[in-house]
Design an enzyme around this catalytic site. Structure first.
Site, PDB file in Angstrom:
ATOM      1  N   ARG A 126     -11.989  -2.971  -7.978  1.00  0.00           N
ATOM      2  CA  ARG A 126     -11.873  -4.049  -6.990  1.00  0.00           C
ATOM      3  C   ARG A 126     -13.267  -4.474  -6.551  1.00  0.00           C
ATOM      4  O   ARG A 126     -14.119  -3.630  -6.244  1.00  0.00           O
ATOM      5  CB  ARG A 126     -11.119  -3.564  -5.748  1.00  0.00           C
ATOM      6  CG  ARG A 126      -9.666  -3.276  -5.974  1.00  0.00           C
ATOM      7  CD  ARG A 126      -8.950  -3.051  -4.654  1.00  0.00           C
ATOM      8  NE  ARG A 126      -9.633  -2.066  -3.799  1.00  0.00           N
ATOM      9  CZ  ARG A 126      -9.164  -1.652  -2.636  1.00  0.00           C
ATOM     10  NH1 ARG A 126      -8.034  -2.146  -2.157  1.00  0.00           N
ATOM     11  NH2 ARG A 126      -9.814  -0.746  -1.923  1.00  0.00           N
TER      12      ARG A 126
ATOM     13  N   PHE B 117       0.855  -1.183   0.000  1.00  0.00           N
ATOM     14  CA  PHE B 117       0.000   0.000   0.000  1.00  0.00           C
ATOM     15  C   PHE B 117       0.899   1.245   0.000  1.00  0.00           C
ATOM     16  O   PHE B 117       1.836   1.320   0.809  1.00  0.00           O
ATOM     17  CB  PHE B 117      -0.876  -0.042   1.249  1.00  0.00           C
ATOM     18  CG  PHE B 117      -1.977   0.970   1.277  1.00  0.00           C
ATOM     19  CD1 PHE B 117      -2.948   0.995   0.290  1.00  0.00           C
ATOM     20  CD2 PHE B 117      -2.059   1.882   2.310  1.00  0.00           C
ATOM     21  CE1 PHE B 117      -3.987   1.924   0.328  1.00  0.00           C
ATOM     22  CE2 PHE B 117      -3.087   2.817   2.358  1.00  0.00           C
ATOM     23  CZ  PHE B 117      -4.050   2.831   1.357  1.00  0.00           C
TER      24      PHE B 117
ATOM     25  N   TYR C  73     -11.239  -1.421  10.194  1.00  0.00           N
ATOM     26  CA  TYR C  73     -12.465  -0.911   9.540  1.00  0.00           C
ATOM     27  C   TYR C  73     -12.763  -1.607   8.211  1.00  0.00           C
ATOM     28  O   TYR C  73     -13.691  -1.233   7.515  1.00  0.00           O
ATOM     29  CB  TYR C  73     -12.404   0.610   9.347  1.00  0.00           C
ATOM     30  CG  TYR C  73     -11.180   1.160   8.640  1.00  0.00           C
ATOM     31  CD1 TYR C  73     -11.050   1.085   7.263  1.00  0.00           C
ATOM     32  CD2 TYR C  73     -10.172   1.783   9.365  1.00  0.00           C
ATOM     33  CE1 TYR C  73      -9.937   1.605   6.629  1.00  0.00           C
ATOM     34  CE2 TYR C  73      -9.055   2.313   8.744  1.00  0.00           C
ATOM     35  CZ  TYR C  73      -8.939   2.217   7.368  1.00  0.00           C
ATOM     36  OH  TYR C  73      -7.827   2.731   6.749  1.00  0.00           O
ATOM     37  N   LYS C  74     -11.965  -2.622   7.860  1.00  0.00           N
ATOM     38  CA  LYS C  74     -12.222  -3.354   6.613  1.00  0.00           C
ATOM     39  C   LYS C  74     -13.075  -4.582   6.950  1.00  0.00           C
ATOM     40  O   LYS C  74     -14.252  -4.437   7.234  1.00  0.00           O
ATOM     41  CB  LYS C  74     -10.894  -3.650   5.939  1.00  0.00           C
ATOM     42  CG  LYS C  74     -10.252  -2.327   5.471  1.00  0.00           C
ATOM     43  CD  LYS C  74      -8.841  -2.416   4.956  1.00  0.00           C
ATOM     44  CE  LYS C  74      -8.401  -1.038   4.463  1.00  0.00           C
ATOM     45  NZ  LYS C  74      -6.958  -0.950   4.200  1.00  0.00           N
TER      46      LYS C  74
ATOM     47  N   ASP D 246       1.724  -6.017   7.448  1.00  0.00           N
ATOM     48  CA  ASP D 246       0.493  -5.231   7.471  1.00  0.00           C
ATOM     49  C   ASP D 246      -0.637  -6.160   7.033  1.00  0.00           C
ATOM     50  O   ASP D 246      -0.669  -6.591   5.876  1.00  0.00           O
ATOM     51  CB  ASP D 246       0.610  -4.026   6.529  1.00  0.00           C
ATOM     52  CG  ASP D 246      -0.604  -3.105   6.650  1.00  0.00           C
ATOM     53  OD1 ASP D 246      -1.703  -3.605   6.978  1.00  0.00           O
ATOM     54  OD2 ASP D 246      -0.454  -1.894   6.403  1.00  0.00           O
TER      55      ASP D 246
HETATM   56  C1  LIG Z   1      -6.259   0.264   4.266  1.00  0.00           C
HETATM   57  C2  LIG Z   1      -4.803   0.124   4.461  1.00  0.00           C
HETATM   58  C3  LIG Z   1      -4.093   1.063   5.229  1.00  0.00           C
HETATM   59  C4  LIG Z   1      -4.792   2.288   5.762  1.00  0.00           C
HETATM   60  O1  LIG Z   1      -4.024   2.955   6.681  1.00  0.00           O
HETATM   61  P1  LIG Z   1      -4.651   4.155   7.523  1.00  0.00           P
HETATM   62  O2  LIG Z   1      -3.546   4.625   8.347  1.00  0.00           O
HETATM   63  O3  LIG Z   1      -5.813   3.582   8.291  1.00  0.00           O
HETATM   64  O4  LIG Z   1      -5.145   5.176   6.564  1.00  0.00           O
HETATM   65  C5  LIG Z   1      -2.747   0.846   5.441  1.00  0.00           C
HETATM   66  N1  LIG Z   1      -2.119  -0.234   4.913  1.00  0.00           N
HETATM   67  C6  LIG Z   1      -2.773  -1.143   4.169  1.00  0.00           C
HETATM   68  C7  LIG Z   1      -2.045  -2.326   3.630  1.00  0.00           C
HETATM   69  C8  LIG Z   1      -4.127  -0.981   3.917  1.00  0.00           C
HETATM   70  O5  LIG Z   1      -4.777  -1.869   3.163  1.00  0.00           O
END
Ligand SMILES: *Cc1c(COP(=O)(O)O)cnc(C)c1O
Length: 428
Positions: free
Chosen positions: A388, A137, A238-239, A213
């Protein structure tokens, strides 16, 4: 323009199979535990923002009216002070972690920063490499880049084919100069899922630490930090955990490492005696060392019902349904969307795939908008040309998938998307 027919489409090929799979779905009753404000809407973006659990509404109301409104500051001693630890312990079985190894606090990006910096600083300067890949990400790559700059190290971004984790190249790159390997367990774009144990072993053989992550895995893909001997990890709630927009992320530190690492954002919540209000910082021990400041109690109170529902369903049943859903979606895409110019850009191997499927199309951006605005299907778009399709086993059914694909077919065939070719939005 609104599509004339929102379905379902019992006449279209693939429908009977979907109906059969829904009937034999042991998780189908979980659907009613989530708010469905519009019964016609097919939500395929639970991998970005999960749905609202019905019980969360009551929980948050209780926190606001009773704990805050009535009990006021007394609530800190009635459960608020340890809420991030209690919820961390509750989440631990979904991570293969032990009690006392997980907290919920701050955002994923902030937690990643804390743990990456703590890990790198635990090594001598000669270990001067941080390794990641180009499927990670972007926010993670920015954070790892800052850590590299601030510690005088180099960030190496290993190139992939755009879909699959470059495991062989990682094997060659990770060596005795590597301090830290940090990757997304399930990658946000293609949905490729790494073998957690395999890559962790690679890092350990070179004497490096790993920082996973798990944002796109937790709540959808079984995780075993203990079994894989994982050092450090972070991830969103939150996912697939349905904790609400910006809900506090998880942070995991293997028990043996906790007192060996220093929290780079030392705050009073990680002090040995926070209420001594001493000007000298003395870190506490255990997972509390990774606290920084006051916890967002209302947001924390919104997470519990989502975790409870995943535990109740069992992560193995969720994974089984997730695989069946993605396999079915891929079948439907091959049958109905490929002839219209879509290409599947997720791993075909079910063991290497998370819970979303990505498709590419030259006109992905306007098609995505038309799906949302005219066809009541919400996927998401990732630049430059990917849509997606996220499948949340607790509230997505097989007929939903069939209907969504058929609506996409109608959109593209009728060229409903032509009207959105030049439209710009802030959030995609
Ligand atoms: C959704 C996601 C994030 C989001 O990070 P925030 O700090 O909550 O904005 C980070 N890393 C990955 C791999 C994600 O999928």
């Amino acid at each position: 323009m609104t599509l004339p027919d929102l379905g379902p489409f019992p006449g279209a090929p693939g429908y009977d199979k979907a109906a059969f799979l829904d009937e034999s779905d042991p998780l189908s009753h979980h659907r009613d535990r989530y708010v469905h404000a519009d019964p016609d809407l097919i939500y395929l973006d639970g991998n970005s923002l999960g749905s609202l659990p019905v019980d969360t509404v009551k929980a948050v109301e209780g926190t606001i009216h009773y704990e805050w409104g009535d009990r006021l500051i007394r609530s800190w001693n009635d459960g608020w002070w340890d809420l991030q630890l209690r919820l961390g312990d509750k989440l631990a079985p979904l991570l293969g972690a032990q009690p006392g190894e997980v907290i919920l606090s701050d955002s994923t990006s902030v937690n990643l920063y804390k743990l990456a910096l703590a890990a790198v600083e635990a090594y001598p300067q000669a270990r001067d490499r941080i390794v990641t890949d180009d499927l990670n990400f972007p926010s993670d790559v920015y954070v790892l880049g800052s850590v590299a700059r601030q510690t005088g190290r180099t960030l190496e971004i290993v190139e992939s084919d755009g879909i699959n984790g470059p495991v062989e190249k990682l094997t060659n790159v990770i060596d005795r100069r590597t301090a830290l390997v940090s990757l997304s367990h399930t990658t946000f774009q293609s949905g490729y899922t790494y073998d957690l144990a395999e890559v962790t072993r690679l890092a350990h053989e070179a004497g490096a630490m790993v920082l996973w992550d798990c944002s796109h895995s937790v709540g959808a893909v079984p995780i075993d930090f203990g079994g894989a001997d994982v050092d450090l990890a972070v991830g969103c709630t939150y996912k697939y955990l349905n904790g609400g927009p910006g809900s506090p992320a998880f942070l995991y530190v293997r028990a043996e490492l906790q007192d060996q690492l220093a929290n780079p954002i030392a705050g009073w919540w990680s002090h040995a005696e926070p209420f001594a209000l001493d000007l000298e910082y003395r870190p506490t021990s255990g997972i509390r060392r990774f606290h920084t400041g006051t916890m967002p109690i209302i947001s924390l109170s919104a997470i519990e019902a989502g975790i409870d529902d995943v535990l109740d369903a069992s992560i193995h049943a969720i994974r089984e349904k997730s695989i069946a859903l993605t396999e079915y979606l891929i079948e439907e895409c091959e049958r109905s969307l490929q002839p219209l110019g879509f290409e599947i850009v997720s791993p075909k191997d079910r063991n290497r795939r998370g819970s979303h499927v990505s498709v590419r199309h030259r006109e992905a951006w306007p098609i995505n908008l038309a799906l949302i605005k005219d066809a009541k299907v919400i996927p998401d778009f990732r630049a430059p040309d990917t849509i997606r399709l996220g499948l949340s086993p607790l509230y997505t059914g097989f007929v939903d998938v069939h209907t969504a694909v058929q609506r996409a077919v109608e959109v593209v065939k009728a060229r409903v998307h032509d009207q959105y070719a030049g439209v710009v939005t802030t959030v995609t």
